[in-house]
Write a protein that holds these residues in place. Structure first.
Motif, PDB file in Angstrom:
ATOM      1  N   ALA A  51      35.218  13.184  30.013  1.00 54.34           N
ATOM      2  CA  ALA A  51      36.007  11.948  29.995  1.00 54.34           C
ATOM      3  C   ALA A  51      36.236  11.461  28.568  1.00 54.34           C
ATOM      4  N   ILE A  52      35.182  11.466  27.755  1.00 57.73           N
ATOM      5  CA  ILE A  52      35.302  10.978  26.379  1.00 57.73           C
ATOM      6  C   ILE A  52      36.162  11.928  25.536  1.00 57.73           C
ATOM      7  N   ASP A  53      36.022  13.237  25.776  1.00 57.16           N
ATOM      8  CA  ASP A  53      36.857  14.205  25.065  1.00 57.16           C
ATOM      9  C   ASP A  53      38.336  13.969  25.381  1.00 57.16           C
ATOM     10  N   TYR A  54      38.630  13.675  26.642  1.00 56.79           N
ATOM     11  CA  TYR A  54      40.016  13.386  27.028  1.00 56.79           C
ATOM     12  C   TYR A  54      40.528  12.131  26.326  1.00 56.79           C
ATOM     13  N   LEU A  55      39.722  11.078  26.314  1.00 55.54           N
ATOM     14  CA  LEU A  55      40.145   9.815  25.697  1.00 55.54           C
ATOM     15  C   LEU A  55      40.403   9.980  24.197  1.00 55.54           C
ATOM     16  N   HIS A  56      39.539  10.745  23.525  1.00 54.07           N
ATOM     17  CA  HIS A  56      39.635  10.863  22.068  1.00 54.07           C
ATOM     18  C   HIS A  56      40.671  11.896  21.622  1.00 54.07           C
ATOM     19  N   ASN A  57      40.778  13.003  22.370  1.00 57.61           N
ATOM     20  CA  ASN A  57      41.540  14.143  21.865  1.00 57.61           C
ATOM     21  C   ASN A  57      42.774  14.531  22.671  1.00 57.61           C
ATOM     22  N   ASN A  58      42.818  14.146  23.947  1.00 61.51           N
ATOM     23  CA  ASN A  58      43.935  14.566  24.785  1.00 61.51           C
ATOM     24  C   ASN A  58      44.805  13.429  25.281  1.00 61.51           C
ATOM     25  N   CYS A  59      44.287  12.214  25.221  1.00 62.75           N
ATOM     26  CA  CYS A  59      45.055  11.051  25.652  1.00 62.75           C
ATOM     27  C   CYS A  59      45.992  10.627  24.518  1.00 62.75           C
ATOM     28  N   GLN A  60      47.213  10.286  24.873  1.00 56.86           N
ATOM     29  CA  GLN A  60      48.186   9.829  23.871  1.00 56.86           C
ATOM     30  C   GLN A  60      48.704   8.440  24.227  1.00 56.86           C
ATOM     31  N   PRO A  61      48.418   7.414  23.391  1.00 58.04           N
ATOM     32  CA  PRO A  61      47.620   7.485  22.166  1.00 58.04           C
ATOM     33  C   PRO A  61      46.124   7.569  22.471  1.00 58.04           C
ATOM     34  N   PRO A  62      45.298   7.995  21.492  1.00 61.91           N
ATOM     35  CA  PRO A  62      43.848   8.074  21.716  1.00 61.91           C
ATOM     36  C   PRO A  62      43.258   6.703  22.038  1.00 61.91           C
ATOM     37  N   ILE A  63      42.201   6.717  22.851  1.00 67.91           N
ATOM     38  CA  ILE A  63      41.522   5.477  23.251  1.00 67.91           C
ATOM     39  C   ILE A  63      40.030   5.612  22.948  1.00 67.91           C
ATOM     40  N   ILE A  64      39.459   4.592  22.318  1.00 74.99           N
ATOM     41  CA  ILE A  64      38.010   4.529  22.092  1.00 74.99           C
ATOM     42  C   ILE A  64      37.434   3.522  23.078  1.00 74.99           C
ATOM     43  N   HIS A  65      36.450   3.944  23.868  1.00 77.96           N
ATOM     44  CA  HIS A  65      35.913   3.089  24.931  1.00 77.96           C
ATOM     45  C   HIS A  65      35.177   1.873  24.377  1.00 77.96           C
TER      46      HIS A  65
ATOM     47  N   ALA B 239      38.002  -1.618  25.188  1.00 75.98           N
ATOM     48  CA  ALA B 239      38.629  -0.395  24.681  1.00 75.98           C
ATOM     49  C   ALA B 239      39.614  -0.700  23.561  1.00 75.98           C
ATOM     50  N   LYS B 240      39.720   0.240  22.634  1.00 75.64           N
ATOM     51  CA  LYS B 240      40.646   0.107  21.516  1.00 75.64           C
ATOM     52  C   LYS B 240      41.621   1.286  21.560  1.00 75.64           C
ATOM     53  N   ILE B 241      42.923   0.970  21.570  1.00 73.97           N
ATOM     54  CA  ILE B 241      43.966   1.980  21.649  1.00 73.97           C
ATOM     55  C   ILE B 241      44.541   2.208  20.253  1.00 73.97           C
ATOM     56  N   PHE B 242      44.597   3.469  19.831  1.00 75.38           N
ATOM     57  CA  PHE B 242      45.094   3.804  18.504  1.00 75.38           C
ATOM     58  C   PHE B 242      46.452   4.486  18.613  1.00 75.38           C
ATOM     59  N   PRO B 243      47.533   3.831  18.175  1.00 74.35           N
ATOM     60  CA  PRO B 243      48.862   4.430  18.280  1.00 74.35           C
ATOM     61  C   PRO B 243      49.053   5.635  17.382  1.00 74.35           C
ATOM     62  N   ASP B 244      48.266   5.732  16.310  1.00 75.64           N
ATOM     63  CA  ASP B 244      48.381   6.892  15.427  1.00 75.64           C
ATOM     64  C   ASP B 244      47.072   7.108  14.687  1.00 75.64           C
TER      65      ASP B 244
ATOM     66  N   ALA C 260      46.457   7.264  11.537  1.00 72.58           N
ATOM     67  CA  ALA C 260      46.267   6.408  10.355  1.00 72.58           C
ATOM     68  C   ALA C 260      45.571   5.108  10.729  1.00 72.58           C
ATOM     69  N   SER C 261      45.980   4.521  11.873  1.00 74.71           N
ATOM     70  CA  SER C 261      45.361   3.256  12.283  1.00 74.71           C
ATOM     71  C   SER C 261      43.927   3.480  12.713  1.00 74.71           C
ATOM     72  N   LYS C 262      43.651   4.672  13.271  1.00 72.64           N
ATOM     73  CA  LYS C 262      42.279   4.995  13.675  1.00 72.64           C
ATOM     74  C   LYS C 262      41.385   5.077  12.445  1.00 72.64           C
ATOM     75  N   GLN C 263      41.878   5.744  11.384  1.00 71.31           N
ATOM     76  CA  GLN C 263      41.101   5.872  10.167  1.00 71.31           C
ATOM     77  C   GLN C 263      40.909   4.516   9.499  1.00 71.31           C
ATOM     78  N   ALA C 264      41.947   3.684   9.538  1.00 72.14           N
ATOM     79  CA  ALA C 264      41.843   2.350   8.927  1.00 72.14           C
ATOM     80  C   ALA C 264      40.823   1.510   9.651  1.00 72.14           C
ATOM     81  N   SER C 265      40.727   1.688  10.970  1.00 66.25           N
ATOM     82  CA  SER C 265      39.810   0.867  11.753  1.00 66.25           C
ATOM     83  C   SER C 265      38.363   1.191  11.457  1.00 66.25           C
ATOM     84  N   ASN C 266      38.099   2.392  10.904  1.00 63.48           N
ATOM     85  CA  ASN C 266      36.731   2.784  10.625  1.00 63.48           C
ATOM     86  C   ASN C 266      36.185   2.125   9.366  1.00 63.48           C
TER      87      ASN C 266
END
Length: 270
Positions: free
Chosen positions: A191-205, A229-234, A236-242
């Motif tokens: 489930a987590i692999d799908y959310l992070h790597n296969n879901c578009q956009p990626p979702i962090i639980h 949950a946090k939804i990352f449209p791209d 770049a935004s995922k990296q910025a959020s870290n």
């Protein structure tokens, strides 16, 4: 001179107070209007996300009837933002048992949690993620805002109840076997692999913990509760959020993901 004094007196004693009152009233009315627009936007967004033939419409009255007036006998669990009930609904001409998550709108952040969960559930489709049947954004019998999610029902409850069983409960459950624990771990990882790597956009639980891992009749695991949950449209935004300067602690203490200011999950399945 006397004329000028009278003019100054008129301005300071009459005109300025009247102008001040008018400005204050305008500010109050503007604030009320903005609040109403925000609430309206939240309801509209949720309804828009679930406008589809696959999402049936349910009314507040149907939910009241299906839970026996949100009775204690149908209470499944309670969290920070709401309460979950077992509910019977007529769906596709068939009585179906569902889980009803009713949000406590008096709790700060619950409306945002409702919207976040609606957005996330509308984007995901995986055998190990909880499925949304529909949502209800309406008014209750007292004309107060009412927001709820109708979710698939998991008859075996959550993983926490299996790992920390009540010794006084009757009848007692058998504990999970090693193979069942391994299967649950694999289900959650999928489930987590799908959310992070296969879901578009990626979702962090953001709040992965045993009480948010729900179990089917045959103990297949489903990850649920996407209120944080946090939804990352791209990317770049995922990296910025870290960046530590842009993020705060999200989730339950002890289970917060490392990138959100916590440690690795502390629960053990063994």
């Amino acid at each position: 001179m006397e004329h000028n004094s009278r003019k100054i007196w008129l301005i300071t004693k009459v005109i300025l107070p009247v102008v001040g009152i008018v400005i204050c009233c305008a500010l109050v009315l503007t604030s009320i209007s903005l609040i109403k627009k925000t609430k309206s936007h939240s309801a509209t967004l949720a309804e828009f996300l679930f406008i589809d033939d696959k999402y049936p419409r349910v009314s507040y009255a149907e939910l009241v009837q299906g839970t026996n007036g949100f009775g204690k006998d149908n209470l499944i669990g309670k969290g920070r933002y709401g309460t979950v009930y077992k509910c019977s609904l007529l769906l596709k001409n068939m009585m179906t048992t569902v889980a009803l998550k009713v949000f406590d709108l008096q709790q700060s952040g619950s409306s945002g949690s409702f919207i976040a969960e609606c957005e996330a559930l509308n984007k995901i489709l995986h055998r190990n993620l909880i499925s949304a049947i529909t949502c209800c954004s309406s008014s209750d019998s007292n004309q107060n805002d009412f927001k709820a999610l109708v979710l698939e029902f998991m008859p075996n409850g959550n993983l926490h109840s299996w790992l920390h069983q009540d010794v006084h409960a009757s009848p007692q459950r058998h504990g999970l076997t090693l193979m069942q624990r391994l299967n649950i771990a694999v289900d959650v990882a999928d489930a987590i692999d799908y959310l992070h790597n296969n879901c578009q956009p990626p979702i962090i639980h953001c709040d992965l913990k045993p009480s948010n891992i729900l179990l089917e009749q045959d103990l297949v695991a489903h990850v649920g509760d996407f209120g944080l949950a946090k939804i990352f449209p791209d990317l770049a935004s995922k990296q910025a959020s870290n960046s530590k300067s842009t993020i705060g602690i999200r989730g339950t203490i002890g289970y917060v993901a490392p990138e959100y200011g916590g440690r690795w999950p502390s629960f053990s399945m063994w």
